[in-house]
Design a protein around this motif. Structure first.
Motif, mmCIF file in Angstrom:
data_model
loop_
_atom_site.group_PDB
_atom_site.id
_atom_site.type_symbol
_atom_site.label_atom_id
_atom_site.label_comp_id
_atom_site.label_asym_id
_atom_site.label_seq_id
_atom_site.Cartn_x
_atom_site.Cartn_y
_atom_site.Cartn_z
ATOM 1 N N TYR A 76 -121.213 -8.979 4.418
ATOM 2 C CA TYR A 76 -120.456 -10.221 4.415
ATOM 3 C C TYR A 76 -121.327 -11.482 4.378
ATOM 4 C CZ TYR A 76 -116.591 -7.144 5.501
ATOM 5 O OH TYR A 76 -115.651 -6.130 5.444
ATOM 6 N N CYS A 110 -117.704 -16.322 8.507
ATOM 7 C CA CYS A 110 -117.224 -15.567 9.670
ATOM 8 C C CYS A 110 -115.824 -15.918 10.159
ATOM 9 C CB CYS A 110 -118.203 -15.733 10.840
ATOM 10 S SG CYS A 110 -119.920 -15.342 10.427
ATOM 11 N N MET A 112 -113.029 -16.701 9.000
ATOM 12 C CA MET A 112 -111.792 -16.201 8.406
ATOM 13 C C MET A 112 -111.260 -14.994 9.178
ATOM 14 S SD MET A 112 -114.625 -15.097 6.833
ATOM 15 C CE MET A 112 -114.827 -16.247 5.467
ATOM 16 N N CYS A 113 -112.157 -14.289 9.877
ATOM 17 C CA CYS A 113 -111.739 -13.165 10.736
ATOM 18 C C CYS A 113 -111.926 -13.482 12.220
ATOM 19 C CB CYS A 113 -112.531 -11.910 10.394
ATOM 20 S SG CYS A 113 -112.257 -11.280 8.722
ATOM 21 N N HIS A 114 -113.032 -14.155 12.548
ATOM 22 C CA HIS A 114 -113.328 -14.485 13.946
ATOM 23 C C HIS A 114 -112.722 -15.850 14.276
ATOM 24 C CE1 HIS A 114 -116.258 -11.282 15.001
ATOM 25 N NE2 HIS A 114 -116.442 -11.245 13.701
ATOM 26 N N ASN A 115 -111.446 -15.822 14.654
ATOM 27 C CA ASN A 115 -110.757 -17.070 14.985
ATOM 28 C C ASN A 115 -109.797 -16.837 16.137
ATOM 29 O OD1 ASN A 115 -108.174 -16.122 13.767
ATOM 30 N ND2 ASN A 115 -109.359 -16.267 11.860
ATOM 31 N N SER A 118 -107.002 -14.000 16.090
ATOM 32 C CA SER A 118 -107.349 -12.580 16.018
ATOM 33 C C SER A 118 -107.810 -12.091 17.384
ATOM 34 C CB SER A 118 -108.458 -12.364 14.977
ATOM 35 O OG SER A 118 -109.688 -12.860 15.464
#
Length: 255
Positions: A76, A110, A112-115, A118
């Motif tokens: 990524y 990062c 976009m997933c680590h927020n 989530s």
């Protein structure tokens, strides 16, 4: 009157079997959950001794951020950006470098997933990213206390009810039944004690495997014997004569 699994009322067999099937599904899902949590601790898919060591003792040669960037998160980010993130973590995650160099990379690669929406750490926040950049010392004492007390209560109830059902089995000698119903609790204590021992020394990681495997084998043995005696072993009357009647009589309407 001696109660045996094969001679229980049809409704009792359905009740016991339904419980055993649901618990078996739950056990399988729990194994998947372990595979997808502890099984990624070393950055590689699949449960290994290294995963157990990293989960409880930690990887004290690096941070969780570095492990993930060199493992499942490697695709990524390009090599240069991964190097900057890893070097920042090794330098102690200074905030001034974060604002100038690290934050733009994290926002691009990062968040976009680590927020906050989530279950993953929210990398919009410097504090949470810094926590991942610290040296990995494994499970905290607080988390071990929390998980230990949950397992001591929850799993004990599971094996108590499975054991009660198994106690009605007639094809197993009484001494063997006594050993079988005690084994899950012994292995449960071994499993939980091994978490704490592995936290102190990675050499005890094999004990985690032994405890978990012992509980699983005890569960499978009691589950198979109980289901076999309820639905496959012939029914007998009080004199010991085999009854050939079918359970279909329970399903016929009464007039």
């Amino acid at each position: 009157m001696t109660y045996e699994l094969r001679n229980l009322p049809f409704s009792a067999k359905v009740l016991f079997s339904s419980y055993l099937i649901i618990i078996a599904i739950g056990y399988f899902v729990a194994m998947l959950q372990i595979l997808f949590t502890h099984g990624l601790a070393d950055g590689k898919f699949g449960l290994s001794i290294e995963d157990i060591v990293y989960s409880y003792y930690g990887n004290r040669s690096g941070s969780k951020l570095e492990i993930m960037l060199n493992g499942p998160m490697k695709p990524y980010a390009p090599p240069q950006e991964r190097f900057q993130l890893i070097q920042w973590a090794r330098d102690g995650a200074p905030k001034n470098v974060y604002e100038k160099i690290i934050k733009p990379i994290v926002e691009k690669r990062c968040v976009m997933c680590h927020n906050a929406n989530s279950s993953l750490p929210d990398f919009h926040r410097y504090e949470e990213l810094k926590a991942q950049a610290e040296t990995d010392t494994g499970a905290t004492i607080q988390s071990l206390v929390r998980v230990s007390h949950i397992h001591l209560f929850g799993i004990s109830f599971i094996f108590m009810f499975v054991g009660i059902i198994f106690c009605f089995a007639s094809g197993v000698p009484e001494y063997l039944k006594a050993i079988a119903v005690a084994m899950p609790f012994i292995f449960q204590m071994t499993d939980i004690a091994s978490w704490w021992l592995t936290k102190l020394s990675p050499h005890f990681a094999w004990l985690v495997v032994a405890g978990g495997a012992g509980m699983a084998m005890s569960f499978v043995f009691m589950w198979i014997v109980s289901m076999y005696e309820m639905w496959i072993v012939p029914l007998r009357d009080r004199s010991g004569t085999i009854r050939t009647e079918s359970y279909s009589r329970y399903l016929r309407p009464r007039h």
